[in-house]
Design a protein around this motif. Structure first.
Motif, PDB file in Angstrom:
ATOM      1  N   ASP A 144       0.853  -1.180   0.000  1.00 21.08           N
ATOM      2  CA  ASP A 144       0.000   0.000   0.000  1.00 21.08           C
ATOM      3  C   ASP A 144       0.891   1.233   0.000  1.00 21.08           C
ATOM      4  O   ASP A 144       1.552   1.526   0.984  1.00 21.08           O
ATOM      5  N   GLU A 145       0.898   1.937  -1.129  1.00 20.79           N
ATOM      6  CA  GLU A 145       1.794   3.080  -1.279  1.00 20.79           C
ATOM      7  C   GLU A 145       1.414   4.241  -0.359  1.00 20.79           C
ATOM      8  O   GLU A 145       2.254   5.054   0.006  1.00 20.79           O
ATOM      9  N   GLU A 146       0.128   4.316   0.027  1.00 25.26           N
ATOM     10  CA  GLU A 146      -0.350   5.438   0.834  1.00 25.26           C
ATOM     11  C   GLU A 146      -0.261   5.174   2.334  1.00 25.26           C
ATOM     12  O   GLU A 146      -0.291   6.110   3.137  1.00 25.26           O
ATOM     13  N   LEU A 147      -0.139   3.926   2.720  1.00 22.97           N
ATOM     14  CA  LEU A 147      -0.151   3.561   4.143  1.00 22.97           C
ATOM     15  C   LEU A 147       1.239   3.702   4.751  1.00 22.97           C
ATOM     16  O   LEU A 147       2.225   3.224   4.190  1.00 22.97           O
ATOM     17  N   HIS A 148       1.330   4.381   5.898  1.00 18.16           N
ATOM     18  CA  HIS A 148       2.613   4.558   6.589  1.00 18.16           C
ATOM     19  C   HIS A 148       2.436   4.151   8.051  1.00 18.16           C
ATOM     20  O   HIS A 148       2.541   4.983   8.948  1.00 18.16           O
ATOM     21  N   GLU A 149       2.161   2.905   8.291  1.00 17.78           N
ATOM     22  CA  GLU A 149       1.868   2.433   9.651  1.00 17.78           C
ATOM     23  C   GLU A 149       2.766   1.270  10.040  1.00 17.78           C
ATOM     24  O   GLU A 149       3.271   0.540   9.188  1.00 17.78           O
ATOM     25  N   VAL A 194       1.919  -5.366   9.594  1.00 16.77           N
ATOM     26  CA  VAL A 194       1.916  -4.135   8.800  1.00 16.77           C
ATOM     27  C   VAL A 194       3.204  -3.390   9.102  1.00 16.77           C
ATOM     28  O   VAL A 194       3.405  -2.921  10.223  1.00 16.77           O
ATOM     29  N   VAL A 195       4.066  -3.306   8.110  1.00 19.66           N
ATOM     30  CA  VAL A 195       5.395  -2.731   8.332  1.00 19.66           C
ATOM     31  C   VAL A 195       5.692  -1.688   7.260  1.00 19.66           C
ATOM     32  O   VAL A 195       5.609  -1.966   6.061  1.00 19.66           O
ATOM     33  N   PRO A 196       6.043  -0.453   7.675  1.00 16.30           N
ATOM     34  CA  PRO A 196       6.378   0.577   6.683  1.00 16.30           C
ATOM     35  C   PRO A 196       7.731   0.300   6.035  1.00 16.30           C
ATOM     36  O   PRO A 196       8.619  -0.284   6.652  1.00 16.30           O
ATOM     37  N   ILE A 197       7.870   0.692   4.775  1.00 20.28           N
ATOM     38  CA  ILE A 197       9.143   0.589   4.078  1.00 20.28           C
ATOM     39  C   ILE A 197       9.828   1.938   4.195  1.00 20.28           C
ATOM     40  O   ILE A 197       9.478   2.892   3.500  1.00 20.28           O
ATOM     41  N   VAL A 198      10.783   2.054   5.102  1.00 23.09           N
ATOM     42  CA  VAL A 198      11.464   3.314   5.361  1.00 23.09           C
ATOM     43  C   VAL A 198      12.858   3.258   4.754  1.00 23.09           C
ATOM     44  O   VAL A 198      13.726   2.510   5.204  1.00 23.09           O
ATOM     45  N   SER A 199      13.068   4.059   3.708  1.00 20.66           N
ATOM     46  CA  SER A 199      14.356   4.121   3.025  1.00 20.66           C
ATOM     47  C   SER A 199      15.188   5.262   3.601  1.00 20.66           C
ATOM     48  O   SER A 199      14.672   6.349   3.868  1.00 20.66           O
ATOM     49  N   LYS A 200      16.470   5.019   3.801  1.00 17.11           N
ATOM     50  CA  LYS A 200      17.343   6.065   4.323  1.00 17.11           C
ATOM     51  C   LYS A 200      17.468   7.225   3.344  1.00 17.11           C
ATOM     52  O   LYS A 200      17.681   8.366   3.743  1.00 17.11           O
ATOM     53  N   ASN A 201      17.351   6.929   2.055  1.00 13.22           N
ATOM     54  CA  ASN A 201      17.525   7.964   1.041  1.00 13.22           C
ATOM     55  C   ASN A 201      16.212   8.575   0.572  1.00 13.22           C
ATOM     56  O   ASN A 201      16.180   9.741   0.181  1.00 13.22           O
ATOM     57  N   SER A 202      15.133   7.790   0.587  1.00 17.30           N
ATOM     58  CA  SER A 202      13.877   8.250  -0.027  1.00 17.30           C
ATOM     59  C   SER A 202      12.726   8.402   0.956  1.00 17.30           C
ATOM     60  O   SER A 202      11.609   8.717   0.550  1.00 17.30           O
ATOM     61  N   GLY A 203      12.974   8.186   2.252  1.00 24.10           N
ATOM     62  CA  GLY A 203      11.902   8.313   3.226  1.00 24.10           C
ATOM     63  C   GLY A 203      10.975   7.112   3.215  1.00 24.10           C
ATOM     64  O   GLY A 203      11.334   6.025   2.764  1.00 24.10           O
ATOM     65  N   THR A 204       9.741   7.306   3.687  1.00 17.07           N
ATOM     66  CA  THR A 204       8.772   6.217   3.761  1.00 17.07           C
ATOM     67  C   THR A 204       8.136   5.986   2.402  1.00 17.07           C
ATOM     68  O   THR A 204       7.614   6.917   1.790  1.00 17.07           O
ATOM     69  N   LEU A 205       8.192   4.745   1.937  1.00 12.78           N
ATOM     70  CA  LEU A 205       7.719   4.397   0.601  1.00 12.78           C
ATOM     71  C   LEU A 205       6.425   3.597   0.628  1.00 12.78           C
ATOM     72  O   LEU A 205       6.129   2.854  -0.301  1.00 12.78           O
ATOM     73  N   GLY A 206       5.653   3.751   1.698  1.00 17.15           N
ATOM     74  CA  GLY A 206       4.434   2.963   1.835  1.00 17.15           C
ATOM     75  C   GLY A 206       4.637   1.856   2.850  1.00 17.15           C
ATOM     76  O   GLY A 206       5.613   1.850   3.609  1.00 17.15           O
ATOM     77  N   SER A 207       3.740   0.908   2.871  1.00 13.98           N
ATOM     78  CA  SER A 207       3.808  -0.192   3.837  1.00 13.98           C
ATOM     79  C   SER A 207       3.469  -1.516   3.169  1.00 13.98           C
ATOM     80  O   SER A 207       2.715  -1.570   2.204  1.00 13.98           O
ATOM     81  N   THR A 208       4.035  -2.580   3.723  1.00 17.41           N
ATOM     82  CA  THR A 208       3.660  -3.926   3.307  1.00 17.41           C
ATOM     83  C   THR A 208       2.687  -4.486   4.335  1.00 17.41           C
ATOM     84  O   THR A 208       2.845  -4.263   5.541  1.00 17.41           O
ATOM     85  N   ILE A 209       1.691  -5.204   3.858  1.00 20.79           N
ATOM     86  CA  ILE A 209       0.699  -5.833   4.735  1.00 20.79           C
ATOM     87  C   ILE A 209       0.738  -7.330   4.462  1.00 20.79           C
ATOM     88  O   ILE A 209       0.370  -7.778   3.367  1.00 20.79           O
ATOM     89  N   ASN A 264       0.098  -8.016  14.670  1.00 22.00           N
ATOM     90  CA  ASN A 264      -0.669  -8.890  15.557  1.00 22.00           C
ATOM     91  C   ASN A 264      -0.715 -10.277  14.932  1.00 22.00           C
ATOM     92  O   ASN A 264      -0.070 -10.524  13.914  1.00 22.00           O
ATOM     93  N   LYS A 265      -1.484 -11.135  15.536  1.00 25.47           N
ATOM     94  CA  LYS A 265      -1.504 -12.536  15.111  1.00 25.47           C
ATOM     95  C   LYS A 265      -2.014 -12.697  13.675  1.00 25.47           C
ATOM     96  O   LYS A 265      -1.606 -13.626  12.964  1.00 25.47           O
ATOM     97  N   GLN A 266      -2.873 -11.760  13.231  1.00 21.27           N
ATOM     98  CA  GLN A 266      -3.497 -11.889  11.912  1.00 21.27           C
ATOM     99  C   GLN A 266      -2.737 -11.174  10.787  1.00 21.27           C
ATOM    100  O   GLN A 266      -2.830 -11.561   9.630  1.00 21.27           O
ATOM    101  N   GLN A 267      -1.978 -10.122  11.118  1.00 21.27           N
ATOM    102  CA  GLN A 267      -1.285  -9.412  10.061  1.00 21.27           C
ATOM    103  C   GLN A 267      -0.074  -8.627  10.572  1.00 21.27           C
ATOM    104  O   GLN A 267      -0.051  -8.175  11.721  1.00 21.27           O
TER     105      GLN A 267
END
Length: 311
Positions: free
Chosen positions: A85-90, A99-114, A94-97
Motif C-alpha cells: 500500500d503506497e499510501e499507508l505509513h503504519e 503491517v510494516v512501513p518501508i522506510v528508506s534512508k535515502n527516499s523516506g517512507t515508501l508505503g507499507s507492506t501488509i 498482531n496474530k493476523q497481520q
C-alpha cells in the motif's frame, strides 16, 4: 508467554492472556529487536532470514508478494498473502497481520507492506529482525515501480499531445490500440509492452513540422514528404536512448517502418523485424497514414489483414 506488556524505547509489545500479541509504536532497529528478546527472554524465528534468497530472485515489485507467500508455505506450512500500500505509513503487528512501513534512508517512507496470515510472536520478531534486509531488497523495486508509473503517465500525455499534431482524433487512437491488442494475441507478445511501445515510438514527431502532418492527413502529399516523415524514427531513437528506455521500446521505434518484404526503412526482412515493431507499425500505417489493404499487401503477414480488415 502470556499477559505481558513491554515498552522498549517506544516499541510496545503486548501479549494478552489468550496469547494474542500486539506490537506497535516505534519501529525498532535490528539491534533493538535482539536486545529486547534477550532482556525479556523472547524467541526470534531467525529462519525468516532465509527469505532473502527468495526475494533476490524477484525481478519486479509484483513478484515480491508471490515470493513471500511461497516462502511461508514451504518453510512454515502457512498460507500467507502480502500486498503493498503506497499510501499507508503504519507499523503494527498482531496474530493476523504484519503491517510494516518501508522506510528508506535515502527516499523516506515508501508505503507499507501488509502480510496477512496466522503468525506467532516468534515469527513477528523474526520479521522485524529481518526488516533491514527486506527493505534493502524491495526499496529499489518500489522506486523503479514509481518511476515506471510516472513514465507511463508522461508517455500517455505525450502520446495524446503528439497525435493531436498529426490530426488524429480520440477514436483514431482507440483504433490503433485495438489493432495492437488483437495482433499482440496473434504474435504472442506482451500486451502492456505493446501498448507502451505504441505510446512511445513516435516521440520523434517533435522534430517534424506541422504542415507535413497537414499534408499527410489531407492526402496532399508532396515528393519527399514520406522521407521527411521517416526522420522521426532517428529523432525518436536519439531521445529514447538518452532516456535509457527499455530495449523493446527502442527496437519498436527503430524498426516500426520495416516490412516483411525488405522494402522498409532499415531493409530488414521477415523474422528479422521484432514482432512488436511490426505490430505497432501496422497500426500506424492503417490509422495514421491511411494506407489501404492493397497498398500494404506483401508488406505484412497475411494473418494481419484477415484479422483487422476481414474480422
Amino acid at each position: 508467554m502470556k499477559g505481558i506488556s513491554i515498552d522498549f524505547d517506544g516499541t510496545i509489545c503486548e501479549v494478552d492472556s489468550t496469547g494474542n500479541f500486539y506490537i506497535y509504536g516505534q519501529l525498532p532497529s535490528q539491534d533493538d529487536v535482539y536486545e529486547m528478546a534477550i532482556v525479556y527472554e523472547l524467541k526470534i524465528a531467525e529462519s525468516i532470514f532465509d527469505l532473502t534468497h527468495n526475494l533476490l530472485t524477484a525481478v519486479s515489485l509484483e513478484e515480491i508478494p508471490i515470493k513471500v507467500s511461497t516462502f511461508f508455505r514451504e518453510k512454515f506450512n502457512k498460507n500467507v498473502t502480502m500486498e503493498y500500500d503506497e499510501e499507508l505509513h503504519e507499523f503494527r503487528m498482531n496474530k493476523q497481520q504484519l503491517v510494516v512501513p518501508i522506510v528508506s534512508k535515502n527516499s523516506g517512507t515508501l508505503g507499507s507492506t501488509i502480510i496477512k496470515g496466522d503468525f506467532s510472536l516468534e515469527e513477528a520478531l523474526g520479521f522485524l529482525a529481518f526488516y533491514d534486509s527486506f527493505v534493502s531488497i524491495v526499496e529499489g523495486m518500489i522506486i523503479s515501480h514509481r518511476l515506471e508509473n510516472l513514465l507511463r503517465s508522461a508517455l500517455d500525455t505525450m502520446f495524446v499531445t503528439l497525435n493531436k499534431r498529426v490530426k488524429l482524433e480520440e477514436s483514431d487512437l482507440k483504433l490503433m490500440e485495438e489493432i495492437v491488442s488483437k495482433l499482440s494475441v496473434v504474435e504472442n507478445v506482451n500486451l502492456e509492452e505493446a501498448k507502451l511501445a505504441l505510446r512511445t515510438i513516435n516521440v520523434g514527431f517533435v522534430g517534424l513540422k506541422d504542415e507535413l502532418f497537414d499534408r499527410i492527413k489531407s492526402g496532399a502529399v508532396r515528393d519527399g514528404d514520406y522521407e521527411e516523415f521517416l526522420k522521426h524514427v532517428q529523432y525518436g531513437y536519439e531521445i529514447l536512448k538518452d532516456m535509457d528506455a527499455p530495449n523493446f521500446i527502442i527496437e519498436a521505434c527503430l524498426y516500426h517502418h520495416d516490412f516483411v518484404d525488405g522494402s522498409g526503412l532499415s531493409k530488414l526482412r521477415g523474422t528479422e523485424i521484432p514482432k512488436l515493431a511490426l505490430i505497432v507499425g501496422f497500426a500506424e500505417n492503417v490509422v495514421l497514414l491511411g494506407k489501404h489493404k492493397e497498398e500494404m499487401k506483401g508488406k505484412y503477414p497475411d494473418e494481419y489483414f484477415r484479422i483487422i480488415f476481414e474480422e
